[in-house]
Design a protein around this motif. Structure first.
Motif, PDB file in Angstrom:
ATOM      1  N   MET A  68      13.977  -1.788   5.666  1.00 53.11           N
ATOM      2  CA  MET A  68      13.283  -0.830   4.797  1.00 53.11           C
ATOM      3  C   MET A  68      12.336   0.060   5.608  1.00 53.11           C
ATOM      4  SD  MET A  68      12.598  -2.967   1.249  1.00 53.11           S
ATOM      5  CE  MET A  68      12.284  -4.597   1.926  1.00 53.11           C
ATOM      6  N   MET A  69      11.690  -0.516   6.603  1.00 51.30           N
ATOM      7  CA  MET A  69      10.788   0.279   7.441  1.00 51.30           C
ATOM      8  C   MET A  69      11.550   1.374   8.182  1.00 51.30           C
ATOM      9  SD  MET A  69       8.525  -0.965  10.725  1.00 51.30           S
ATOM     10  CE  MET A  69      10.026  -1.260  11.667  1.00 51.30           C
ATOM     11  N   LEU A  70      12.729   1.035   8.705  1.00 48.94           N
ATOM     12  CA  LEU A  70      13.522   1.997   9.472  1.00 48.94           C
ATOM     13  C   LEU A  70      14.241   2.996   8.582  1.00 48.94           C
ATOM     14  CD1 LEU A  70      15.054  -0.503  12.059  1.00 48.94           C
ATOM     15  CD2 LEU A  70      13.414   1.318  12.573  1.00 48.94           C
ATOM     16  N   ASN A  71      14.360   2.686   7.292  1.00 45.11           N
ATOM     17  CA  ASN A  71      15.140   3.517   6.376  1.00 45.11           C
ATOM     18  C   ASN A  71      14.254   4.191   5.336  1.00 45.11           C
ATOM     19  OD1 ASN A  71      17.507   4.658   5.348  1.00 45.11           O
ATOM     20  ND2 ASN A  71      17.844   2.954   3.925  1.00 45.11           N
ATOM     21  N   GLY A  72      13.020   4.493   5.703  1.00 48.43           N
ATOM     22  CA  GLY A  72      12.137   5.234   4.812  1.00 48.43           C
ATOM     23  C   GLY A  72      11.863   4.538   3.497  1.00 48.43           C
ATOM     24  N   GLY A  73      11.746   3.229   3.523  1.00 41.89           N
ATOM     25  CA  GLY A  73      11.495   2.475   2.302  1.00 41.89           C
ATOM     26  C   GLY A  73      12.708   1.721   1.803  1.00 41.89           C
ATOM     27  N   GLY A  74      13.882   2.046   2.354  1.00 41.67           N
ATOM     28  CA  GLY A  74      15.090   1.302   2.017  1.00 41.67           C
ATOM     29  C   GLY A  74      15.868   1.879   0.855  1.00 41.67           C
ATOM     30  N   ASP A  75      16.894   1.121   0.441  1.00 45.63           N
ATOM     31  CA  ASP A  75      17.714   1.510  -0.703  1.00 45.63           C
ATOM     32  C   ASP A  75      18.132   0.257  -1.448  1.00 45.63           C
ATOM     33  OD1 ASP A  75      19.824   0.328   0.714  1.00 45.63           O
ATOM     34  OD2 ASP A  75      20.598   2.235   1.443  1.00 45.63           O
TER      35      ASP A  75
END
Length: 335
Positions: free
Chosen positions: A269-276
């Motif tokens: 989530m950190m690497l993906n802008g909050g995650g999906d």
């Protein structure tokens, strides 16, 4: 630039001495239209450029000045793949690729010592296979196997070349995904294994193999412990890729390693802008496993809202949404 090229065509389209330059100008316009987000106009320019090139080659097959123009066509799949994720007209794309393949095959046969021609021919067959899959063409495996065969020869001839190994690994992994779409699990897993063996430094096949082993709809053939090992390899090779951390988190959740799952999903989530949703469904599962019902319900609701907003299909989710829904329902009745 587009205005300049269009003006050149309007003045010289029917000039025999400038025919090769006319063909090249269509190719340049095709690239500019793609860069400008105009795939239909781009495809038209590409087709017109191919017509000019084919007519010139048919009239004088020995003309060497046409080879640079033909070579430039290999940009086609790269531009199309980068600028247009889903071709607006796959049938037209297939037709253009068929013509490009014919030109490229002639170049590869005429210059067998030019390794680049062989390598690019393999790339053309790879993109042809992707296009054939989208339109249900039964020759999809014939095309991807040609890519693989050419790449195998290149790897055998140049074992020191890491890029050739990477491309062969990608082709094998793509073949695996085709088998997966056709629900042939044994061959899918077999080809992903081949992809990892060809290039042990390619994280993609490790990740795809791990995801499948952890998330098969039928729980019986799952191998979550092996999935954890494979996903760990992908993360080790490329620790900045969110999808790899997501796969690792999913595998830990399947193994009921709840804290490890949350750690991996937090990184995703950190690497993906909050995650999906793929992060949030598994986070809900992990927090449910730890008995933190409020957090579990929060992540589940967030994932469900994402599913509706992004129009995610049941096939894409592979039953994960219903699985988490049932877990939370069971928690609600048992706690």
């Amino acid at each position: 630039a587009m205005n300049y090229y269009q003006e050149f065509l309007s003045q010289n389209r029917n000039s025999p001495p400038l025919a090769a330059e006319v063909g090249a100008t269509h190719i340049r316009l095709w690239q500019l239209h793609l860069s400008n987000g105009e795939p239909d106009a781009a495809q038209t320019e590409l087709e017109q450029g191919l017509v000019v090139l084919e007519e010139l080659l048919a009239r004088d097959p020995g003309r060497t000045d046409l080879e640079p123009l033909a070579v430039g066509l290999f940009r086609f799949p790269h531009y199309a793949d980068r600028k247009v994720s889903v071709p607006p007209n796959p049938e037209r794309r297939r037709a253009a690729l068929s013509r490009c393949l014919a030109i490229w095959d002639r170049l590869a046969q005429k210059h067998p010592d030019v390794v680049g021609f062989q390598r690019d021919l393999a790339g053309f067959y790879y993109y042809m296979a992707e296009t054939q899959l989208r339109i249900g063409d039964k020759d999809v495996f014939d095309s991807i196997n040609k890519s693989i065969d050419i790449s195998k020869r290149l790897v055998a001839q140049h074992p020191e070349n890491a890029q050739y190994k990477r491309e062969l690994s990608q082709f094998c992994s793509k073949c695996a995904s085709f088998y997966g779409m056709m629900n042939d699990l044994p061959r899918e897993l077999e080809w992903q294994e081949r992809a990892t063996a060809v290039d042990p430094l390619n994280p993609g096949p490790y990740n795809r193999l791990a995801w499948r082993l952890a998330n098969l709809r039928d729980a019986k053939p799952r191998d979550v412990e092996r999935a954890i090992v494979l996903a760990g390899k992908a993360v080790e090779i490329e620790p900045r890729e969110a999808n790899y951390w997501n796969t690792l988190g999913a595998a830990h959740a399947r193994a009921k390693h709840w804290n490890d799952a949350i750690d991996a999903l937090d990184k995703s989530m950190m690497l993906n802008g909050g995650g999906d949703g793929f992060d949030w469904y598994f986070a809900a599962m992990a927090y449910w496993g730890l008995g933190e019902k409020t957090k579990a319900e929060g992540f589940y609701k967030k994932a469900e809202a994402w599913k509706q907003k992004e129009h995610i299909t049941a096939d894409e989710l592979q039953g994960i949404d219903n699985e988490v829904k049932n877990l939370l329902a069971a928690a609600g009745t048992s706690r």
